[in-house]
Design an enzyme around this catalytic site. Structure first.
Site, mmCIF file in Angstrom:
data_model
loop_
_atom_site.group_PDB
_atom_site.id
_atom_site.type_symbol
_atom_site.label_atom_id
_atom_site.label_comp_id
_atom_site.label_asym_id
_atom_site.label_seq_id
_atom_site.Cartn_x
_atom_site.Cartn_y
_atom_site.Cartn_z
ATOM 1 N N HIS A 1 0.920 -1.340 -0.125
ATOM 2 C CA HIS A 1 0.142 -0.050 -0.078
ATOM 3 C C HIS A 1 0.892 1.094 -0.053
ATOM 4 O O HIS A 1 1.809 1.285 0.850
ATOM 5 C CB HIS A 1 -0.900 -0.041 1.021
ATOM 6 N N SER A 2 0.698 2.216 -0.899
ATOM 7 C CA SER A 2 1.559 3.311 -1.112
ATOM 8 C C SER A 2 2.775 3.074 -1.151
ATOM 9 O O SER A 2 3.097 2.551 -2.421
ATOM 10 C CB SER A 2 1.072 4.294 0.164
ATOM 11 N N MET A 3 3.559 3.413 -0.089
ATOM 12 C CA MET A 3 5.133 3.257 -0.495
ATOM 13 C C MET A 3 5.495 1.843 -0.493
ATOM 14 O O MET A 3 6.378 1.168 -1.357
ATOM 15 C CB MET A 3 5.902 3.718 0.829
ATOM 16 N N SER B 1 -1.492 -1.002 -4.294
ATOM 17 C CA SER B 1 -2.533 -0.094 -3.574
ATOM 18 C C SER B 1 -2.323 1.430 -3.411
ATOM 19 O O SER B 1 -1.307 1.633 -2.830
ATOM 20 C CB SER B 1 -3.046 -0.866 -2.251
#
Length: 539
Positions: free
Chosen positions: A377-379, A405
């Site tokens: 997710h993200s990073m 994500s």
């Protein structure tokens, strides 16, 4: 679609004249079809009919968590039935666009997420005579008519609660037991779990305590006992450790102190590394070494695929604590615990992606003996992508799928100004704008001293990332995005299709950047569905 002729999934090609002739002449395999759906983890059913005539039959095959919802019901207003079923769908985690039902708008109230935030609500209703309010008439409710019965915490409101003076007045030999009972009861209330599950030697991290829970636990201990437990103690805190910390320092202080007293650890201490059962391969014959990078509380002999999960900036492996219970047992959830957080708090965080994936790739190699996939997710999505490319360079197997994500495709330029290097006041302002760190945590100076190095390091990983073109991945990519995400647009997510030679699909949820919490149920259902062909093949 499941056929009631065969009781199995029908792909469509077989739905010819002979199929429908059999549907009329042969016994209906309705029970078999429902049984197959339940085995496939479908527990919520919506009956599309003028009246729920099949609901009783379906309910017989469901467990306590299942539900059958009607679309219409005889002698009931259509809107009432529809709103009731939509509300049930929404509480089960399915996205509902309420604005289409109420285009004129209205006030939305977020329901409490954590057990200690729950309050009683009632509706103020004007007194009316029976003639003015006939039986069965629906009352109009709005946010202004709701009032909470929440009151400031009082120590006497709980039978197990313990005050500082109560502890000092007790016999010295009774104090350890009093503190342990208090701690376990308080922890059960904060985490919403039975106190029987809180064993003496279980750490807070192994129990699944997250940052917001830690803030609430810290606040209540200060309020009740006037003692401030150091934040660095929290990941490895156990019942006996809590009692020892409080007794060693509280008894040496005056019985009345106007301010909470900070407990100091008696000597430098490293946070205990959790004990992790050794994972085994699909045949149950090969054990693997445990290590602090793989956060998994149990080994899973049923697993046919491992799902490695990478958190967003500032987060730890604990954000995936419930995934094991919510995904099929054939999926072994393996959260990655990066250095510098939770039970690795004393370690230096990485600030560049290249050394991170070069370090992590050989550590994961022993765990690639069965099928595996990555979720980030993200990073974490960016780290997962580069980790797969590093594994490929080292000649390791190809994952079954990459789940990305809330992260723009790596080849797309991020025009957002970097913030990881900003001075602390401006850095905190930027974090608040991102809406990813609750105000409760941002306003806690002691806790932020621990979190700031992690946040800066993680953001440096993302903000200093430079994409280099390589051969596209040989695994499919599934992308998840939030329709109200102000940082990553659906177009940014769609760019991931240029990074795979296989299939690509994109799922959007009606939430912001952190939809993996609010829309967790729908997200996990999508992940399980994507991995179902792999699970079926393996089984």
């Amino acid at each position: 679609m499941l056929s009631t002729v065969t009781g199995q999934i029908a792909q469509g090609a077989e739905l010819g004249a002979q199929h429908w002739a059999s549907n009329i002449r042969e016994p209906v395999q309705f029970a078999a079809a429902i049984e197959q759906l339940v085995k496939d983890k479908h527990t919520l059913f919506l009956e599309i009919s003028p009246h729920p005539v099949l609901a009783g039959y379906i309910s017989q095959g469901l467990g306590s968590e299942g539900a059958v919802l009607p679309s219409l019901r005889r002698q009931t207003e259509e809107r009432v039935t529809m709103l009731s079923s939509l509300g049930a769908l929404y509480t089960h985690g399915y996205p509902v666009d309420w604005h289409k039902l109420y285009p004129a708008g209205g006030k939305c109230i977020d329901l409490p997420t954590y057990p200690w935030q729950r309050s009683r609500y009632w509706v103020e209703v004007a007194q009316t005579s029976p003639s003015e309010n006939p039986v069965g008439a629906a009352e109009t409710l709005n946010a202004d008519t709701l009032n909470t019965a929440s009151q400031p915490d009082a120590i006497a409101e709980e039978p197990w609660a313990l005050s500082r003076q109560d502890l000092l007045d007790a016999e010295p030999g009774d104090r350890p037991q009093q503190l342990e009972t208090y701690y376990q009861s308080l922890l059960a209330k904060v985490m919403g779990m039975p106190s029987s599950q809180i064993q003496d030697q279980k750490t807070l991290l192994s129990l699944g305590l997250d940052s917001l829970m830690a803030v609430e636990l810290h606040r209540r201990i200060e309020q009740h006992l006037g003692v401030s437990i150091p934040w660095e103690e929290f990941p490895g805190l156990t019942t006996s450790r809590f009692a020892t910390l409080v007794l060693d320092h509280l008894t040496a202080l005056p019985s009345a102190s106007p301010q909470p007293t900070r407990v100091e650890s008696p000597q430098p201490r490293s946070v205990p590394v959790r004990s992790k059962p050794e994972p085994i391969d699909a045949k149950g014959t090969k054990s693997l070494p445990s290590n602090p990078w793989i956060f998994s509380s149990t080994s899973n002999s049923q697993a046919t695929i491992r799902l490695f999960c990478l958190p967003y900036a500032g987060a730890g492996a604990s954000i995936f604590r419930t995934w094991t219970e919510e995904l099929p047992p054939e999926i072994e959830v393996c959260p990655i615990q990066l250095p510098g957080r939770e039970d690795r708090l004393g370690e230096t965080p990485f600030t560049r992606i290249a050394p991170l994936v070069k370090t992590l790739a050989p550590i994961l190699e022993p765990y690639l003996d069965i099928s595996f996939a990555f979720f980030g997710h993200s990073m974490g999505a960016l780290v997962g992508f580069e980790l797969i490319r590093e594994l490929r360079r080292q000649g390791c197997p190809t994952p079954t799928r990459l789940f990305v994500s809330a992260s723009r495709a790596p080849q797309m330029t991020d025009l957002t100004l970097p913030i990881h290097h900003l001075p602390e006041p401006k850095f905190l302002e930027a974090l608040k704008r991102f809406q990813g760190t609750p105000d409760t945590i941002l306003q806690n100076a002691d806790l932020m001293k621990l979190l700031l190095p992690i946040l800066r390091g993680d953001l440096a990983i993302a903000e200093n990332y430079i994409y280099s073109a390589e051969e596209r991945l040989h695994c499919p990519i599934t992308a998840f995005g939030g329709e109200r995400d102000l940082m990553v647009s659906p177009e940014d997510m769609a760019g991931w299709q240029d990074q795979t030679q296989q299939s690509f699909n994109l799922h959007l949820y009606p939430s912001d950047h952190f939809f993996l919490h609010r829309d967790r149920t729908a997200l996990l259902q999508a992940i399980a569905k994507e991995l179902t062909p792999v699970l079926s093949l393996k089984s």
